[in-house]
Design a protein around this motif. Structure first.
Motif, PDB file in Angstrom:
ATOM      1  N   LYS A   1      10.513   5.987   4.664  1.00  0.00           N
ATOM      2  CA  LYS A   1      10.768   7.547   5.582  1.00  0.00           C
ATOM      3  C   LYS A   1      11.397   6.786   6.152  1.00  0.00           C
ATOM      4  O   LYS A   1      12.500   6.849   7.334  1.00  0.00           O
ATOM      5  CB  LYS A   1       9.764   6.885   6.039  1.00  0.00           C
ATOM      6  CG  LYS A   1       9.671   7.980   8.134  1.00  0.00           C
ATOM      7  CD  LYS A   1       8.256   8.302   9.195  1.00  0.00           C
ATOM      8  CE  LYS A   1       8.269   8.235  10.060  1.00  0.00           C
ATOM      9  NZ  LYS A   1       7.314   8.719  10.832  1.00  0.00           N
TER      10      LYS A   1
ATOM     11  N   ALA B   1       5.030   4.375   2.120  1.00  0.00           N
ATOM     12  CA  ALA B   1       5.739   5.588   2.932  1.00  0.00           C
ATOM     13  C   ALA B   1       6.423   5.013   4.000  1.00  0.00           C
ATOM     14  O   ALA B   1       7.618   5.675   4.435  1.00  0.00           O
ATOM     15  CB  ALA B   1       4.673   5.928   2.977  1.00  0.00           C
ATOM     16  N   ALA B   2       5.984   3.868   4.658  1.00  0.00           N
ATOM     17  CA  ALA B   2       6.948   3.753   6.080  1.00  0.00           C
ATOM     18  C   ALA B   2       8.212   2.938   5.989  1.00  0.00           C
ATOM     19  O   ALA B   2       9.040   3.122   6.471  1.00  0.00           O
ATOM     20  CB  ALA B   2       6.054   2.301   6.418  1.00  0.00           C
TER      21      ALA B   2
ATOM     22  N   SER C   1       1.020  -1.620  -0.206  1.00  0.00           N
ATOM     23  CA  SER C   1      -0.378   0.002  -0.099  1.00  0.00           C
ATOM     24  C   SER C   1       1.472   1.421   0.461  1.00  0.00           C
ATOM     25  O   SER C   1       2.103   1.124  -0.056  1.00  0.00           O
ATOM     26  CB  SER C   1      -0.638  -0.142   1.163  1.00  0.00           C
ATOM     27  OG  SER C   1      -0.236  -0.237   2.220  1.00  0.00           O
ATOM     28  N   ASN C   2       0.352   2.741  -0.143  1.00  0.00           N
ATOM     29  CA  ASN C   2       1.099   3.325   0.059  1.00  0.00           C
ATOM     30  C   ASN C   2       1.542   3.818   1.537  1.00  0.00           C
ATOM     31  O   ASN C   2       2.247   4.136   1.865  1.00  0.00           O
ATOM     32  CB  ASN C   2       0.317   4.850  -0.360  1.00  0.00           C
ATOM     33  CG  ASN C   2      -0.560   4.772  -1.954  1.00  0.00           C
ATOM     34  OD1 ASN C   2       0.081   4.683  -2.783  1.00  0.00           O
ATOM     35  ND2 ASN C   2      -1.193   5.687  -2.200  1.00  0.00           N
ATOM     36  N   GLU C   3       0.488   3.708   1.895  1.00  0.00           N
ATOM     37  CA  GLU C   3       1.480   3.651   3.465  1.00  0.00           C
ATOM     38  C   GLU C   3       2.157   2.934   3.622  1.00  0.00           C
ATOM     39  O   GLU C   3       3.450   3.203   4.551  1.00  0.00           O
ATOM     40  CB  GLU C   3       0.131   3.422   4.575  1.00  0.00           C
ATOM     41  CG  GLU C   3      -0.998   4.353   4.592  1.00  0.00           C
ATOM     42  CD  GLU C   3      -1.823   4.156   3.821  1.00  0.00           C
ATOM     43  OE1 GLU C   3      -2.069   3.329   2.937  1.00  0.00           O
ATOM     44  OE2 GLU C   3      -2.634   5.292   3.608  1.00  0.00           O
ATOM     45  N   GLN C   4       2.144   1.335   3.304  1.00  0.00           N
ATOM     46  CA  GLN C   4       3.643   0.395   3.625  1.00  0.00           C
ATOM     47  C   GLN C   4       4.754   1.286   2.987  1.00  0.00           C
ATOM     48  O   GLN C   4       6.199   0.582   3.701  1.00  0.00           O
ATOM     49  CB  GLN C   4       3.562  -0.664   3.153  1.00  0.00           C
ATOM     50  CG  GLN C   4       2.131  -1.335   4.016  1.00  0.00           C
ATOM     51  CD  GLN C   4       2.120  -3.002   3.265  1.00  0.00           C
ATOM     52  OE1 GLN C   4       1.257  -2.634   1.541  1.00  0.00           O
ATOM     53  NE2 GLN C   4       1.735  -3.861   3.796  1.00  0.00           N
TER      54      GLN C   4
END
Length: 116
Positions: free
Chosen positions: A17, A13-14, A8-11
């Motif tokens: 980061k 981004a993590a 996912s986009n969140e994964q």
């Protein structure tokens, strides 16, 4: 299916980061340069306090970019390059995009972005 489509986009981004710090990049480069896992010498190689290196390793381990195995009396760290494949896929897509300056809505000129 490529690695980018599996997260996912969140994964993604993590992952980004987790590597978004000069000391963590240095740790990744150090681990990449060693053919086997390394432990305590990370602190001396990076030149930061043990507690600071431990915190950066904790972040990299939480993102599963680095793995740590306990080999008494030390912990042995190594890279998990597969975890970075989604980020690599994204960056390769960006780098190989076929948008020309004529097609782009904004272009870089003399270190400034100019939008049409």
């Amino acid at each position: 299916m490529n690695a980018l489509n599996l997260v996912s986009n969140e994964q993604l981004a993590a992952i980004a980061k987790a590597i978004a710090h000069p000391a963590r990049i240095q740790i990744i480069r150090l681990l990449l340069s060693k053919p086997s896992c390394i432990g305590g010498e990370i602190t001396s190689e990076v030149g930061l306090a043990q507690s600071t290196v431990s915190e950066h390793l904790r972040i990299l381990k939480a993102a599963e970019i680095v793995t740590g195995e306990i080999e008494h009396p030390r912990v042995c760290y190594s890279l998990n390059p597969e975890k970075l494949l989604p980020l690599l896929d994204l960056l390769q897509r960006v780098a190989s995009s076929q948008v020309t300056n004529d097609e782009a809505c904004c272009v870089s000129t003399n270190d400034k972005m100019v939008c049409k």
